[in-house]
Design an enzyme around this catalytic site. Structure first.
Site, PDB file in Angstrom:
ATOM      1  N   SER A 140      47.741 -13.234  14.796  1.00  0.00           N
ATOM      2  CA  SER A 140      47.549 -11.780  14.825  1.00  0.00           C
ATOM      3  C   SER A 140      48.359 -11.116  13.722  1.00  0.00           C
ATOM      4  O   SER A 140      49.478 -11.519  13.418  1.00  0.00           O
ATOM      5  CB  SER A 140      47.998 -11.226  16.173  1.00  0.00           C
ATOM      6  OG  SER A 140      48.054  -9.820  16.107  1.00  0.00           O
TER       7      SER A 140
ATOM      8  N   SER B 177      49.112  -7.936  13.992  1.00  0.00           N
ATOM      9  CA  SER B 177      49.777  -6.790  14.613  1.00  0.00           C
ATOM     10  C   SER B 177      51.308  -6.879  14.608  1.00  0.00           C
ATOM     11  O   SER B 177      51.963  -5.872  14.328  1.00  0.00           O
ATOM     12  CB  SER B 177      49.265  -6.591  16.042  1.00  0.00           C
ATOM     13  OG  SER B 177      47.924  -6.147  16.004  1.00  0.00           O
TER      14      SER B 177
ATOM     15  N   LYS C  24      40.014  -6.677  27.290  1.00  0.00           N
ATOM     16  CA  LYS C  24      39.751  -5.256  27.037  1.00  0.00           C
ATOM     17  C   LYS C  24      38.984  -4.577  28.168  1.00  0.00           C
ATOM     18  O   LYS C  24      39.114  -3.377  28.367  1.00  0.00           O
ATOM     19  CB  LYS C  24      38.969  -5.079  25.732  1.00  0.00           C
ATOM     20  CG  LYS C  24      39.806  -5.305  24.492  1.00  0.00           C
ATOM     21  CD  LYS C  24      39.023  -4.985  23.230  1.00  0.00           C
ATOM     22  CE  LYS C  24      39.843  -5.307  22.004  1.00  0.00           C
ATOM     23  NZ  LYS C  24      39.224  -4.808  20.770  1.00  0.00           N
TER      24      LYS C  24
ATOM     25  N   ASP D 258      40.750   1.515  18.880  1.00  0.00           N
ATOM     26  CA  ASP D 258      39.755   0.922  17.963  1.00  0.00           C
ATOM     27  C   ASP D 258      38.798   2.026  17.522  1.00  0.00           C
ATOM     28  O   ASP D 258      38.467   2.158  16.343  1.00  0.00           O
ATOM     29  CB  ASP D 258      38.926  -0.160  18.668  1.00  0.00           C
ATOM     30  CG  ASP D 258      39.704  -1.439  18.894  1.00  0.00           C
ATOM     31  OD1 ASP D 258      40.631  -1.713  18.118  1.00  0.00           O
ATOM     32  OD2 ASP D 258      39.379  -2.159  19.858  1.00  0.00           O
TER      33      ASP D 258
ATOM     34  N   GLY E  31      27.568  -4.817  20.350  1.00  0.00           N
ATOM     35  CA  GLY E  31      28.624  -5.369  21.199  1.00  0.00           C
ATOM     36  C   GLY E  31      29.725  -4.342  21.433  1.00  0.00           C
ATOM     37  O   GLY E  31      29.518  -3.131  21.250  1.00  0.00           O
TER      38      GLY E  31
ATOM     39  N   ARG F 268      19.305  -4.666  23.140  1.00  0.00           N
ATOM     40  CA  ARG F 268      20.726  -4.297  23.336  1.00  0.00           C
ATOM     41  C   ARG F 268      21.030  -2.975  22.634  1.00  0.00           C
ATOM     42  O   ARG F 268      21.810  -2.159  23.113  1.00  0.00           O
ATOM     43  CB  ARG F 268      21.652  -5.385  22.793  1.00  0.00           C
ATOM     44  CG  ARG F 268      21.805  -6.576  23.692  1.00  0.00           C
ATOM     45  CD  ARG F 268      22.903  -7.498  23.159  1.00  0.00           C
ATOM     46  NE  ARG F 268      24.230  -7.109  23.603  1.00  0.00           N
ATOM     47  CZ  ARG F 268      25.356  -7.572  23.066  1.00  0.00           C
ATOM     48  NH1 ARG F 268      25.323  -8.415  22.047  1.00  0.00           N
ATOM     49  NH2 ARG F 268      26.524  -7.185  23.538  1.00  0.00           N
TER      50      ARG F 268
HETATM   51  P1  ATR Z   1      32.037  -7.610  19.974  1.00  0.00           P
HETATM   52  O1  ATR Z   1      32.368  -7.206  21.375  1.00  0.00           O
HETATM   53  O2  ATR Z   1      33.208  -8.177  19.220  1.00  0.00           O
HETATM   54  O3  ATR Z   1      31.363  -6.529  19.209  1.00  0.00           O
HETATM   55  P2  ATR Z   1      29.721  -9.182  20.843  1.00  0.00           P
HETATM   56  O4  ATR Z   1      29.562  -8.397  22.073  1.00  0.00           O
HETATM   57  O5  ATR Z   1      29.653 -10.659  20.908  1.00  0.00           O
HETATM   58  O6  ATR Z   1      31.092  -8.895  20.082  1.00  0.00           O
HETATM   59  O7  ATR Z   1      28.653  -8.631  19.786  1.00  0.00           O
HETATM   60  C1  ATR Z   1      28.448  -9.244  18.575  1.00  0.00           C
HETATM   61  C2  ATR Z   1      27.413  -8.459  17.787  1.00  0.00           C
HETATM   62  O8  ATR Z   1      27.151  -9.142  16.569  1.00  0.00           O
HETATM   63  C3  ATR Z   1      26.082  -8.334  18.498  1.00  0.00           C
HETATM   64  O9  ATR Z   1      25.543  -7.073  18.180  1.00  0.00           O
HETATM   65  C4  ATR Z   1      25.286  -9.478  17.907  1.00  0.00           C
HETATM   66  O10 ATR Z   1      23.885  -9.309  17.963  1.00  0.00           O
HETATM   67  P3  ATR Z   1      23.065  -9.750  19.296  1.00  0.00           P
HETATM   68  O11 ATR Z   1      23.257  -8.629  20.282  1.00  0.00           O
HETATM   69  O12 ATR Z   1      21.657  -9.866  18.833  1.00  0.00           O
HETATM   70  O13 ATR Z   1      23.662 -11.033  19.743  1.00  0.00           O
HETATM   71  C5  ATR Z   1      25.760  -9.423  16.488  1.00  0.00           C
HETATM   72  N1  ATR Z   1      25.554 -10.687  15.761  1.00  0.00           N
HETATM   73  C6  ATR Z   1      26.254 -11.827  15.931  1.00  0.00           C
HETATM   74  N2  ATR Z   1      25.814 -12.769  15.086  1.00  0.00           N
HETATM   75  C7  ATR Z   1      24.804 -12.220  14.364  1.00  0.00           C
HETATM   76  C8  ATR Z   1      23.943 -12.672  13.305  1.00  0.00           C
HETATM   77  N3  ATR Z   1      24.055 -13.914  12.820  1.00  0.00           N
HETATM   78  N4  ATR Z   1      23.047 -11.802  12.785  1.00  0.00           N
HETATM   79  C9  ATR Z   1      22.946 -10.543  13.264  1.00  0.00           C
HETATM   80  N5  ATR Z   1      23.727 -10.057  14.261  1.00  0.00           N
HETATM   81  C10 ATR Z   1      24.642 -10.868  14.799  1.00  0.00           C
END
Ligand code: ATR
Length: 267
Positions: A14, A16, A65, A100, A126, A152
């Site tokens: 980290s 931080s 979180k 954040d 996400g 999503r």
């Molecule tokens: P966090 O909470 O850190 O934002 P997460 O909930 O795992 O992490 O979300 C990751 C995001 O990255 C999601 O929007 C994911 O898209 P999906 O909802 O379709 O899974 C996106 N993501 C991850 N890998 C990806 C890739 N190779 N191309 C496009 N989007 C990707």
């Protein structure tokens, strides 16, 4: 000595501790920033223990979180986002905040982006995208959420005011009339890839990435080539720390010293 820290498990390397301790030195504070990695089932006890021991504040990272939501008194933004990354233990009761989100907004405003009235495109759906979309909506932006899994994005858009959900295929059209583009996915961290087609970028955009390892992501390189303004992932990381420190200490954070330390570590 005052103690602050980071709660997560596993935390990994980290940035931080060095960023916060640089600030303590600059402010002349006798304080330390420590990593804590409790087991999930001990999280509540860990928080109570932290309070009892006089620990002043904690940052919270994966996977806690959401878990801490029921263990602290939430401020309004953290409640709406549904995630806490900063706990303030200086009052009568522990309170939970989401710096954040605040950090993302300040990274933009610090780079002369007028968020109020801006047309923003957020890539991802996400936790990071959720925090960013809510805070931009609060600040008066119109938001298009574009995600690999379109459903999503549509679901998130039902929760965020003045937003619409899209698949990644809509990006070229969305970016024609956008002011700001934010990558809120982890794409660019593991591989030298971008979630946005280079041809969809233009010089009217400000492009921000939340990925900070590496700092020069494929997306930001493509953006520079297209003549767009860029904001790398270290800025959001910096300002979430700044906002946490200001909440805990009530003092203005030494932003320069924190930024220098962060960038030295990331170089
Ligand atoms: P966090 O909470 O850190 O934002 P997460 O909930 O795992 O992490 O979300 C990751 C995001 O990255 C999601 O929007 C994911 O898209 P999906 O909802 O379709 O899974 C996106 N993501 C991850 N890998 C990806 C890739 N190779 N191309 C496009 N989007 C990707």
């Amino acid at each position: 000595m005052d103690v602050y820290g980071l709660l997560g498990n596993p935390v990994g390397h980290s940035l931080s501790p060095s960023m916060h301790e640089a600030a303590y030195r600059e402010l002349g504070m006798d304080a330390r920033y420590v990593i804590f990695e409790p087991e999930a089932e001990s999280l509540r006890a860990a928080l109570q223990g932290a309070s009892a021991l006089g620990i002043k504040g904690l940052n919270v990272t994966i996977p806690f979180k959401q878990e801490v939501l029921t263990m602290v008194e939430l401020d309004e933004l953290a409640d709406r986002i549904g995630a806490v990354n900063t706990i303030d233990l200086t009052g009568d009761r522990p309170t939970g905040h989401n710096t954040d989100a605040v950090g993302a907004r300040r990274a933009l405003t610090d780079h002369a982006v007028d968020v109020d009235g801006a047309r923003a495109v957020v890539v991802g759906a996400g936790g990071a995208a959720r925090a960013i979309a809510f805070v931009l909506a609060d600040a008066g932006a119109t938001i298009h959420i574009a995600n690999r899994t379109k459903e999503r994005a549509e679901e998130l858009a039902t929760a965020v005011p003045k937003s619409t959900g899209h698949g990644l295929g809509d990006l070229p059209e969305l970016l024609e009339n956008a002011d700001v583009l934010i990558n809120a996915t982890s794409v660019g961290m593991e591989e030298d890839e971008s979630p946005v087609p280079a041809g969809a970028l233009n010089r009217h955009l400000t492009v921000m990435d939340i990925v900070y390892r590496p700092l020069e992501t494929r997306l930001l390189r493509d953006a520079e080539e297209a003549g767009a303004a860029t904001i790398d992932g270290a800025w959001m990381l910096l300002y979430q720390g700044v906002a946490a420190l200001e909440r805990w200490t009530g003092q203005d954070a030494p932003v320069e010293a924190m930024n220098e330390t962060l960038r030295a570590e990331l170089a």
